[in-house]
Enzyme design. Sequence first.
Site, PDB file in Angstrom:
ATOM      1  N   ASP A 101     -17.428-145.986  -1.885  1.00 49.89           N
ATOM      2  CA  ASP A 101     -17.775-144.451  -2.107  1.00 49.89           C
ATOM      3  C   ASP A 101     -17.224-143.313  -0.886  1.00 49.89           C
ATOM      4  O   ASP A 101     -16.705-142.491  -1.140  1.00 49.89           O
ATOM      5  CB  ASP A 101     -19.340-144.284  -2.340  1.00 49.89           C
ATOM      6  CG  ASP A 101     -19.741-145.069  -3.589  1.00 49.89           C
ATOM      7  OD1 ASP A 101     -18.662-145.653  -4.457  1.00 49.89           O
ATOM      8  OD2 ASP A 101     -20.906-145.164  -3.754  1.00 49.89           O
ATOM      9  N   SER A 147     -25.791-139.523 -10.825  1.00 45.17           N
ATOM     10  CA  SER A 147     -25.476-140.062 -11.898  1.00 45.17           C
ATOM     11  C   SER A 147     -24.264-141.111 -11.807  1.00 45.17           C
ATOM     12  O   SER A 147     -23.579-141.436 -12.481  1.00 45.17           O
ATOM     13  CB  SER A 147     -24.811-138.878 -12.920  1.00 45.17           C
ATOM     14  OG  SER A 147     -23.775-138.197 -12.074  1.00 45.17           O
ATOM     15  N   GLY A 148     -24.097-141.608 -10.467  1.00 46.65           N
ATOM     16  CA  GLY A 148     -23.324-142.415 -10.027  1.00 46.65           C
ATOM     17  C   GLY A 148     -22.099-142.145  -9.943  1.00 46.65           C
ATOM     18  O   GLY A 148     -20.913-142.831  -9.914  1.00 46.65           O
ATOM     19  N   TYR A 173     -29.738-152.429  -6.921  1.00 45.78           N
ATOM     20  CA  TYR A 173     -28.482-152.644  -6.340  1.00 45.78           C
ATOM     21  C   TYR A 173     -28.772-153.689  -5.093  1.00 45.78           C
ATOM     22  O   TYR A 173     -27.995-154.475  -4.865  1.00 45.78           O
ATOM     23  CB  TYR A 173     -28.178-151.335  -5.915  1.00 45.78           C
ATOM     24  CG  TYR A 173     -26.737-151.216  -5.102  1.00 45.78           C
ATOM     25  CD1 TYR A 173     -25.750-151.341  -5.835  1.00 45.78           C
ATOM     26  CD2 TYR A 173     -26.726-151.653  -3.735  1.00 45.78           C
ATOM     27  CE1 TYR A 173     -24.478-151.010  -5.139  1.00 45.78           C
ATOM     28  CE2 TYR A 173     -25.482-151.475  -3.199  1.00 45.78           C
ATOM     29  CZ  TYR A 173     -24.288-151.524  -3.804  1.00 45.78           C
ATOM     30  OH  TYR A 173     -23.164-151.349  -3.291  1.00 45.78           O
ATOM     31  N   SER A 185     -22.655-138.461  -5.430  1.00 51.41           N
ATOM     32  CA  SER A 185     -22.871-137.225  -5.109  1.00 51.41           C
ATOM     33  C   SER A 185     -23.612-137.589  -3.550  1.00 51.41           C
ATOM     34  O   SER A 185     -23.615-136.758  -2.712  1.00 51.41           O
ATOM     35  CB  SER A 185     -24.091-136.543  -5.839  1.00 51.41           C
ATOM     36  OG  SER A 185     -25.270-137.472  -6.229  1.00 51.41           O
ATOM     37  N   SER A 186     -24.020-138.705  -3.096  1.00 48.26           N
ATOM     38  CA  SER A 186     -24.895-138.865  -2.025  1.00 48.26           C
ATOM     39  C   SER A 186     -23.546-139.123  -0.931  1.00 48.26           C
ATOM     40  O   SER A 186     -23.605-138.742   0.150  1.00 48.26           O
ATOM     41  CB  SER A 186     -25.659-140.117  -1.854  1.00 48.26           C
ATOM     42  OG  SER A 186     -25.304-141.186  -2.287  1.00 48.26           O
TER      43      SER A 186
END
Length: 388
Positions: free
Chosen positions: A170, A121-122, A220, A125-126
């Site tokens: 991130d 969901s952005g 992306y 999580s990765s």
Amino acid sequence: MKVNLVQEFRIRFHQEPQQIFFCPGRVNLIGEHIDYNGGCVMPCAISMGTYLAVSKNTDKRLRFQCMNFPEAADLHLQESYSKAGSQWFNYPLGVINELIQNGHSVSGLNMLFYGDLPIGSGLSSSAAIEVLTAFAVSNLFGLNISLKDISLLCKKVENEFIGVNCGIMDQFAVAFGKKDNAILLNCDTLVYEYLPFETRDYVLTIINSNKPRNLVESKYNERFTECGKALKALKKELPVQHLCAINFHEYSAHRHLINDPVLERRALHVIAENLRVGEAVDALKARDLFTFGKLMYASHQSLKEFYEVSGKELDTIVDFCKSFDSCIGARMTGAGFGGCAIALVKKNRYDYFIAELSLYYEKQIGYKPDVFASEAGDGVRLLDQTEN
Ligand code: GLA
């Protein structure tokens, strides 16, 4: 934690977990699609994230299981690995592969993951599962890898093993998060500072559009390529390494070199957004949340019009926020194409906000959003066994 990870680990692996780790997700407050263009971003880690219970094993197997997915892996320990399909366990596998390539010796591991982050969901999580794996392995085997090197290693995994040309934001944000602080990160130099993120009467609200995110990776990568093309054209006359090294004046004087309206819009977003981050820093330092909120709206508008990574769902959320007098700022956060928006909503109107937004969104889109109150939280860490 909503589940008993330790008990589940015992059931699945017939042994005690040696340690439990946690890595949060992140939201980006401002500075979107800037990291791979060498500018400044302002993310913060959040309270939701991914947990890992782990133990070494003696049978030279890498076992990856997750309480959120039925797919699991049970692999021989070998000298290298490559991505297998699109399963979740490619993330920890890619990290372990990279550690092995860097000369670290790793024995067999039993790993059980559990995440309370909405997946895909952005909210990174990765990056969370990557940094969590690297941090845990470094800790278990005494490798002493710094948080900065963990962030860089995990970015490499995302770029080369997974195949997404993401920037460093991130991985860095989930590694370096600090409670009640935003991180101001220069993605070119990796110099960073913490900025107190005091929302006082306002709640940092995360709104998941719940839009299925198809084709995010290819879209992306398309933006990444477009920025590279715009930069290449501008470099004919400007001696710069990144789009973010160009100011407005230089851009106006040289944008004709790009000679493609789509690429011109992409570059315009990047240059303007990078400047907005500077203004947002000033606003935070002056404790001026209203100006910060206006910059959030301006950021969203630019992502919608010039970078074209928003969409009906995220725009519906932000339009509602603009019409709600107790919301002072909102924008999509992360890569876009669905995923989440963030908003600053007055505390005493928060419940009313959720009720009204849900009604409005469902009427426009056909299903409900999920809404979470969040805070800026700490980054990756070892948990006390009693914390789960
Ligand atoms: C994704 C990427 C980040 C960053 C954002 C957009 O989250 O992983 O590197 O580019 O999108 O700002």
